[in-house]
Design a protein around this motif. Structure first.
Motif, short mmCIF file in Angstrom:
data_model
loop_
_atom_site.label_atom_id
_atom_site.label_comp_id
_atom_site.label_asym_id
_atom_site.label_seq_id
_atom_site.Cartn_x
_atom_site.Cartn_y
_atom_site.Cartn_z
N VAL A 132 1.03 -7.92 -1.49
CA VAL A 132 1.55 -6.66 -2.04
C VAL A 132 0.63 -6.18 -3.15
O VAL A 132 0.30 -6.93 -4.07
CB VAL A 132 2.98 -6.84 -2.58
CG1 VAL A 132 3.50 -5.52 -3.16
CG2 VAL A 132 3.92 -7.33 -1.49
N GLU A 134 0.06 -2.48 -5.46
CA GLU A 134 0.47 -1.12 -5.78
C GLU A 134 1.59 -0.65 -4.86
O GLU A 134 1.56 0.43 -4.27
CB GLU A 134 -0.74 -0.17 -5.71
CG GLU A 134 -1.80 -0.49 -6.76
CD GLU A 134 -3.00 0.44 -6.72
OE1 GLU A 134 -3.18 1.15 -5.70
OE2 GLU A 134 -3.75 0.47 -7.71
N ASN A 135 2.59 -1.53 -4.73
CA ASN A 135 3.82 -1.26 -3.97
C ASN A 135 3.60 -1.08 -2.47
O ASN A 135 4.47 -0.56 -1.76
CB ASN A 135 4.53 -0.01 -4.52
CG ASN A 135 4.98 -0.20 -5.96
OD1 ASN A 135 5.50 -1.25 -6.32
ND2 ASN A 135 4.77 0.82 -6.79
N LYS A 136 2.46 -1.53 -1.97
CA LYS A 136 2.22 -1.46 -0.52
C LYS A 136 2.02 -2.87 0.01
O LYS A 136 1.33 -3.69 -0.60
CB LYS A 136 0.98 -0.61 -0.23
CG LYS A 136 0.68 -0.49 1.27
CD LYS A 136 -0.40 0.52 1.56
CE LYS A 136 -0.63 0.66 3.06
NZ LYS A 136 -1.59 1.72 3.40
N GLU A 137 2.63 -3.14 1.17
CA GLU A 137 2.50 -4.45 1.80
C GLU A 137 1.36 -4.45 2.81
O GLU A 137 1.21 -3.53 3.61
CB GLU A 137 3.80 -4.83 2.52
CG GLU A 137 4.90 -5.31 1.61
CD GLU A 137 6.00 -6.03 2.37
OE1 GLU A 137 5.97 -6.01 3.63
OE2 GLU A 137 6.88 -6.61 1.72
N TYR A 138 0.57 -5.52 2.75
CA TYR A 138 -0.52 -5.72 3.70
C TYR A 138 -0.22 -7.00 4.49
O TYR A 138 -0.33 -8.10 3.95
CB TYR A 138 -1.85 -5.86 2.97
CG TYR A 138 -2.26 -4.60 2.23
CD1 TYR A 138 -3.06 -3.64 2.85
CD2 TYR A 138 -1.83 -4.38 0.93
CE1 TYR A 138 -3.43 -2.48 2.18
CE2 TYR A 138 -2.19 -3.21 0.25
CZ TYR A 138 -2.99 -2.27 0.88
OH TYR A 138 -3.35 -1.13 0.21
N ASN A 162 -4.54 -3.22 6.74
CA ASN A 162 -3.71 -2.03 6.59
C ASN A 162 -2.82 -1.90 7.83
O ASN A 162 -3.35 -1.84 8.95
CB ASN A 162 -4.62 -0.80 6.44
CG ASN A 162 -3.84 0.45 6.14
OD1 ASN A 162 -2.92 0.82 6.86
ND2 ASN A 162 -4.23 1.15 5.08
N GLU A 164 -1.22 0.54 9.05
CA GLU A 164 -1.34 1.80 9.77
C GLU A 164 -2.66 1.89 10.54
O GLU A 164 -2.69 2.23 11.72
CB GLU A 164 -1.24 3.00 8.81
CG GLU A 164 0.16 3.30 8.31
CD GLU A 164 0.54 2.46 7.10
OE1 GLU A 164 -0.35 2.20 6.27
OE2 GLU A 164 1.71 2.03 6.99
N GLU A 169 -8.37 -5.24 4.65
CA GLU A 169 -8.33 -4.75 3.27
C GLU A 169 -8.56 -5.85 2.22
O GLU A 169 -9.12 -5.59 1.16
CB GLU A 169 -6.97 -4.09 2.99
CG GLU A 169 -6.66 -2.89 3.87
CD GLU A 169 -7.34 -1.63 3.40
OE1 GLU A 169 -7.98 -1.66 2.33
OE2 GLU A 169 -7.25 -0.61 4.11
#
Length: 247
Positions: A132, A134-138, A162, A164, A169
């Motif tokens: 995690v 910056e509030n995004k899960e990888y 990523n 999407e 990353e």
């Protein structure tokens, strides 16, 4: 008679379908989402057609035969190579090369050739807990090695992508070469700058990151490491270049 023929035809079709499905399962040895990461970066089958790559990093020229993994690192005051069996080092000035040749000769190659080196033989794939930032899960995979594979079979890598785009990353990795013991301590690299080289998406720079006790990335630990003069080719390099020059 017609009904019997249709039943037989349907049975043959079902068997053929099962065989096709079975073949698809056995021809792709990678987890589905990892295969999509490879595809995003240029395709693993196309990568295997290459014979060599090269790049500059930290005033060094790195050249690698992708089939044999023989390599040559050239700098102004030293050279480091791997001839397929042994690593060697030559220096023009005493103390010019300050690392361990056996550890160093393929160090930057592994970082640079991501994610494709994660398709090497002898690898075990497992789902990893998402990273995690910056509030995004990888989401990602843990990559470990079967016993007696390579110089450090207890090394572990954690590749995050990523969800999407399926672009790689992050990379977390452990180092066991010196201790020869498994370790839960990992270093963390952000792969946030990519560009095309010969049809492949390869890193232009990478950045080591600090992280907290829960392995959450915080801030860069140092300036980015930049790769330049990057090339790939299907043409093999001269084998003699990987052998230690005679004094």
């Amino acid at each position: 008679m017609r009904k019997t023929f249709l039943i037989v035809l349907a049975s043959i079709s079902l068997i053929a379908c099962k065989e096709t499905t079975s073949k698809k399962k056995t021809t792709d040895p990678f987890p589905e989402h990892l295969s999509r990461v490879f595809e995003m970066h240029g395709g693993i089958d196309k990568w295997k057609e290459l014979r060599q790559l090269s790049f500059d990093v930290k005033n060094e020229r790195h050249q690698v035969d992708l089939h044999s993994r023989k390599s040559l690192i050239s700098a102004d005051t030293y050279s480091v190579g791997f001839d397929g069996k042994n690593a060697w080092m030559q220096q023009k000035e005493e103390g010019a090369f300050k690392s361990n040749k056996d550890f160093y000769y393929n160090l930057y190659f592994y970082f640079y050739a991501m994610p494709f080196v994660l398709a090497d033989d002898g690898i075990i794939y497992e789902q990893a807990k998402p990273l995690v930032f910056e509030n995004k899960e990888y989401p990602g995979f843990k990559i470990s090695y079967k016993a007696n594979v390579g110089a450090s079979p207890d090394d572990n890598y954690y590749m995050y992508y990523n969800p999407e785009s399926y672009q790689m990353e992050w990379l977390a990795y452990s180092v066991t070469y010196f201790s020869k013991k498994p370790s839960d301590k990992t270093n963390l690299i952000r792969y946030n700058e990519w560009s095309k080289v010969g049809g492949f998406l390869l890193p232009k720079s990478i950045t080591w990151y600090k992280k907290d006790k829960n392995n959450v990335p915080l801030t860069p630990a140092r300036a980015a490491t930049v790769f330049s003069n990057r090339t790939v080719s299907k043409t093999a390099l001269d084998e003699q270049m990987f052998h230690q020059p005679k004094e």
